[in-house]
Design an enzyme around this catalytic site. Structure first.
Site, PDB file in Angstrom:
ATOM      1  N   ASP A 151       0.851  -1.181   0.000  1.00 34.69           N
ATOM      2  CA  ASP A 151       0.000   0.000   0.000  1.00 34.69           C
ATOM      3  C   ASP A 151       0.893   1.240   0.000  1.00 34.69           C
ATOM      4  OD1 ASP A 151      -1.857   1.990   0.323  1.00 34.69           O
ATOM      5  OD2 ASP A 151      -2.224   1.562   2.446  1.00 34.69           O
ATOM      6  N   LEU A 176       1.475   5.235  -2.152  1.00 37.95           N
ATOM      7  CA  LEU A 176       1.082   6.186  -3.186  1.00 37.95           C
ATOM      8  C   LEU A 176       2.027   6.142  -4.385  1.00 37.95           C
ATOM      9  CD1 LEU A 176       0.026   9.256  -1.002  1.00 37.95           C
ATOM     10  CD2 LEU A 176      -1.468   7.737  -2.323  1.00 37.95           C
ATOM     11  N   ASP A 204     -10.057   8.791  -8.377  1.00 38.22           N
ATOM     12  CA  ASP A 204     -11.381   8.214  -8.603  1.00 38.22           C
ATOM     13  C   ASP A 204     -12.530   9.132  -8.215  1.00 38.22           C
ATOM     14  OD1 ASP A 204     -11.189   8.158  -5.863  1.00 38.22           O
ATOM     15  OD2 ASP A 204     -11.376   5.989  -5.652  1.00 38.22           O
ATOM     16  N   ARG A 206       2.413   9.168   3.355  1.00 33.38           N
ATOM     17  CA  ARG A 206       1.197   9.107   2.556  1.00 33.38           C
ATOM     18  C   ARG A 206       0.843  10.476   1.959  1.00 33.38           C
ATOM     19  NH1 ARG A 206      -1.312   4.629   2.272  1.00 33.38           N
ATOM     20  NH2 ARG A 206      -3.159   5.674   1.422  1.00 33.38           N
ATOM     21  N   ASP A 214       2.612  13.403  -5.945  1.00 33.69           N
ATOM     22  CA  ASP A 214       2.362  14.292  -7.075  1.00 33.69           C
ATOM     23  C   ASP A 214       3.446  15.360  -7.203  1.00 33.69           C
ATOM     24  OD1 ASP A 214       1.598  15.423  -4.682  1.00 33.69           O
ATOM     25  OD2 ASP A 214      -0.376  16.072  -5.356  1.00 33.69           O
ATOM     26  N   GLY A 245      -5.652  18.191   8.465  1.00 33.94           N
ATOM     27  CA  GLY A 245      -5.027  19.374   9.039  1.00 33.94           C
ATOM     28  C   GLY A 245      -3.552  19.461   8.698  1.00 33.94           C
ATOM     29  N   HIS A 269      -2.094  20.421   6.067  1.00 30.05           N
ATOM     30  CA  HIS A 269      -1.752  19.913   4.743  1.00 30.05           C
ATOM     31  C   HIS A 269      -0.658  20.766   4.093  1.00 30.05           C
ATOM     32  CE1 HIS A 269      -2.263  17.939   0.896  1.00 30.05           C
ATOM     33  NE2 HIS A 269      -2.519  19.098   0.307  1.00 30.05           N
ATOM     34  N   GLU A 272       1.638  22.678   5.484  1.00 30.92           N
ATOM     35  CA  GLU A 272       2.922  22.513   6.162  1.00 30.92           C
ATOM     36  C   GLU A 272       3.595  21.212   5.744  1.00 30.92           C
ATOM     37  OE1 GLU A 272       0.156  23.425   7.477  1.00 30.92           O
ATOM     38  OE2 GLU A 272       0.504  25.340   8.522  1.00 30.92           O
TER      39      GLU A 272
END
Length: 330
Positions: A142, A144, A164, A254, A258, A292, A294, A296
């Site tokens: 699992d 990314l 998705d 995680r 990108d 929360g 995100h 930083e």
């Protein structure tokens, strides 16, 4: 005012002024009228030929059977089967789509009922002249990073990476595809972001700029892979050449796969991505970006990747590709 006239009308106006003012004869007037008629005919024929997109692509050459004439979707998903069904049903109807690869990283394989349902949807939604292929790319781990694993049997050069829970009209997707065809080495996408020098910490430190900073300044240096086209060669490059430390960081946190792909492409090309205007329909309500701190965490990613790459490869840009046929106001 004359300055506001279209180019063809200004030219007609000037020709008439020059011809009538200097010659004044019946023959010269007939000559001018003939020139005007030719100009109007040329303009109308050009408009009738159809719209053209970026860098001379007119759409008249049939590339639909070549690797560059079609594209494949690589869709990342995680335990959101209702959203997956809606997305597959929608994208299967897009005319230039060749295949859909579902990146599956769940501990359990896809159920037989899910496979049957999606296969049925594909048969119903696909165009009569072509059956779109549906493939589950099963991953044991699992991570990314799985969304950028090399796909050995991928038939197309173009990859449309999508989550998705995001839907674009097929017309928007295929406009972005024509933009990518004009610049196949770069990333072309709908979701721009920017990196900024952190003046408080020095010129070698950066901070992540979310949507509002891009909207306010019109400047971006990344297009997120949640909705972007890129060449399939970058899947191989990510799989084989991306530093292991970056992949481990992404798996552990995680987040930021990108950004890592944007670094990879910019490092290879020394060029900015291309932001394409499109209508985005988000059919999901939760995700990593809703957590929360995100911004930083993304700032930390950027500085980590700069250290690993040994430089900042991202290139800012402020160009936005717009489909003029569907936009009355540029």
């Amino acid at each position: 005012m004359m300055g506001s006239l279209p180019i063809s009308r200004r030219l007609v106006f000037k020709l008439r002024q020059v011809g009538i003012g200097t010659l004044g004869s019946a023959k010269s007037k007939l000559l001018i009228l003939g020139c005007v008629a030719l100009i109007i005919l040329a303009v109308s024929n050009r408009n009738r030929d159809g719209s053209s997109s970026l860098i001379g692509w007119t759409g008249e050459v049939d590339l639909s059977s070549s690797p560059r004439g079609r594209y494949s979707i690589v869709m990342n998903t995680w335990k959101r089967y209702d959203l997956l069904k809606k997305s597959i049903s929608h994208y299967a109807s897009c005319p230039l789509l060749d295949s859909i690869h579902i990146v599956w990283s769940e501990p359990d394989p896809p159920s037989d009922s899910l496979k049957r349902y999606l296969s049925h949807v594909m048969r119903l939604s696909s165009r009569k002249d072509q059956q779109v292929e549906l493939v589950f790319d099963i991953n044991k781990e699992d991570s990314l990073n799985n969304r950028f694993k090399e796909i050995k049997d991928l038939k197309t050069d173009a990859v449309f990476s999508i989550d998705d829970d995001i839907i674009f009209p097929c017309s928007s997707v295929e406009f972005a595809f024509t933009v990518w065809q004009s610049a196949p080495d770069t990333m072309v996408g709908y979701v721009p972001r920017m990196h900024w020098v952190d003046q408080k910490k020095g010129n070698d430190k950066y901070r992540y700029g979310g949507w509002w900073s891009t909207w306010w300044t019109g400047t971006y240096s990344m297009v997120l892979s949640k909705a972007a086209f890129f060449h399939k060669k970058y899947l191989k490059l990510y799989t084989d050449e991306m530093p292991a430390s970056i992949k481990e960081y992404i798996t552990k946190n995680r987040n930021c796969e990108d950004i890592a792909m944007s670094f990879l492409v910019a490092n290879a090309t020394s060029s900015p991505p291309i932001w394409v205007k499109g209508k985005i329909y988000e059919i999901g309500s939760t995700g990593i970006s809703s957590l929360g701190s995100h911004g930083e965490r993304r700032t930390e990613c950027i500085n980590k990747f700069v250290d690993e790459f040994g430089r900042m490869p991202l290139v800012p840009a402020n160009m936005k590709a717009i489909d003029s046929c569907n936009s009355w106001f540029w």
